[in-house]
Design an enzyme around this catalytic site. Sequence first.
Site, mmCIF file in Angstrom:
data_model
loop_
_atom_site.group_PDB
_atom_site.id
_atom_site.type_symbol
_atom_site.label_atom_id
_atom_site.label_comp_id
_atom_site.label_asym_id
_atom_site.label_seq_id
_atom_site.Cartn_x
_atom_site.Cartn_y
_atom_site.Cartn_z
ATOM 1 N N SER A 198 0.836 -1.201 0.000
ATOM 2 C CA SER A 198 0.000 0.000 0.000
ATOM 3 C C SER A 198 0.871 1.251 0.000
ATOM 4 C CB SER A 198 -0.942 -0.022 1.205
ATOM 5 O OG SER A 198 -0.201 -0.019 2.419
ATOM 6 N N TYR A 199 0.202 2.390 -0.056
ATOM 7 C CA TYR A 199 0.866 3.697 -0.138
ATOM 8 C C TYR A 199 1.850 3.871 1.023
ATOM 9 C CZ TYR A 199 1.272 8.795 -0.589
ATOM 10 O OH TYR A 199 1.741 10.073 -0.756
#
Length: 500
Positions: free
Chosen positions: A152-153
């Site tokens: 994820s980010y």
Amino acid sequence: MNASRAFTLRAQAQGNRGVVPVGRVMTPTLAMVAAADDKFAKFRPVPYHFVTVMVRHAAGDFRMRWQPREDQVGLDEEGRLVDTTVADDLVVRLAGTAGTITNYASIPKIERQPKGLSLAGIGLLASEMFGYSATQTLQICQALYETHKLASYPRTDCEYLPENQHAAAPAILEALRHNMPAIAPWIDGADASIMSRTWDNAKITAHHGIIPTAMRADLSHLNEWEMNLYQLIVRQYIAQFYQAYTYDENTVQASAVGEAFAARGKVVTEPGWKQLFQAPLEPDDDIQALPVLQEEDPIGMLEATRHDKQTTAPKRFTEGTLPPAMENIFRYVDDPEDRKTLKDGDGIGAPSTRGPIIEELKRRGFLTNRGKWLVSTDEGRAVLAMLPPEVKSPALTAHFQRQLREIEKGDRSIDQFVSDQVRFVDALIAQARADLPFVKHIACPDGQCPGHMRRIPRKDGTGHFWSCSAWRSSGCNASASDVDGKPDFTARKKLTSAAS
């Protein structure tokens, strides 16, 4: 910007070259590293002793540590036994004596699953385990996110996950089983119904913690660095679906010949998530397996041993520990209000800028790597020595944050804020101009050139040389060697005479 220009000019007036950057993040970060270096340099090891006794009990033998009384002679101000004579006397006096158990307790303890990974969190692990810098860690995580779609980010300061994402756990775990068949036993042992403390909507900030995605991929496309960090992210995620780690903490106290003794023990009752973390724990001489005891049980002191130790130096920063320190910089501030403001505001810098700020300090020559440590340089400390305390303190950020929040609430006007900043900048400029030494310029030796000679440090650190200040504006290339802080024009005169 104004302070950077002012103190740069001040430095140039004192014969130094280069830019003196002043920033509310960069400057306190440099000051924090320099302060740690100063503590390390001033540290002097203190030798001390502690005494242990091997105790015999009907249920088994174990070791206890002698506990000094408040009025015990031979202790330093930190309560350490520094008198060798006292230690040796204890060793002789305790051996072969009899004693009694005065207290025994067994308390259940629990360690919850580790929280998720923020950028600072994975940066600390990457530095400790692989020696990666903060910037390298961000680049690797960005590649896992953008290029491989496996994580994820990454530019997040949050260690928590939104509760509605918990439903995706079975799909993510199955993707991990596909991507990394070797960890199938980890997946088999996971229970996707467990919702650890990491899932907490109330603690989500702009972005949630870093986790693996449900992407199924051929990991042979990952390089070694990417694979290393992907494995860290995967392990931290799977740990959320294991039981908490539980153990019984046992403590025992005893007395003999007027002296007190204590020991600690641990019995693991549920290994839980720690099964996934196979790195050895820090050794602790006090932790051992203790038999079941009761108060008033008789014991015998088989032997006593003197142990010689030295205090250890305070730790300096590393590429991994500095970003978390920037995030938690409130711990380095004394004022309670400033501490609260910095804690609520997540420190100084943003998750994605802390690594680049460290790299910029290194690029400017203010910080450097010495082994695994990140230390301040002579140039960095010289810059700090020139700057006023206000710009070196993280409290400056706290003051700005409080004023901006007052504007949000309507308790302060924007015009008032701006006027405060103008006064602050004016004060900084005045400090930069104060007590400047009079510098008599040395004229350029090239006849009509309007420039003057400046003393400049050599890039290789071997000394200084002199160069004309008009080299950029008029292309003058006049230069001279440095002799005792003055330009040596002798060689130039010889060349001029030979040419004529």
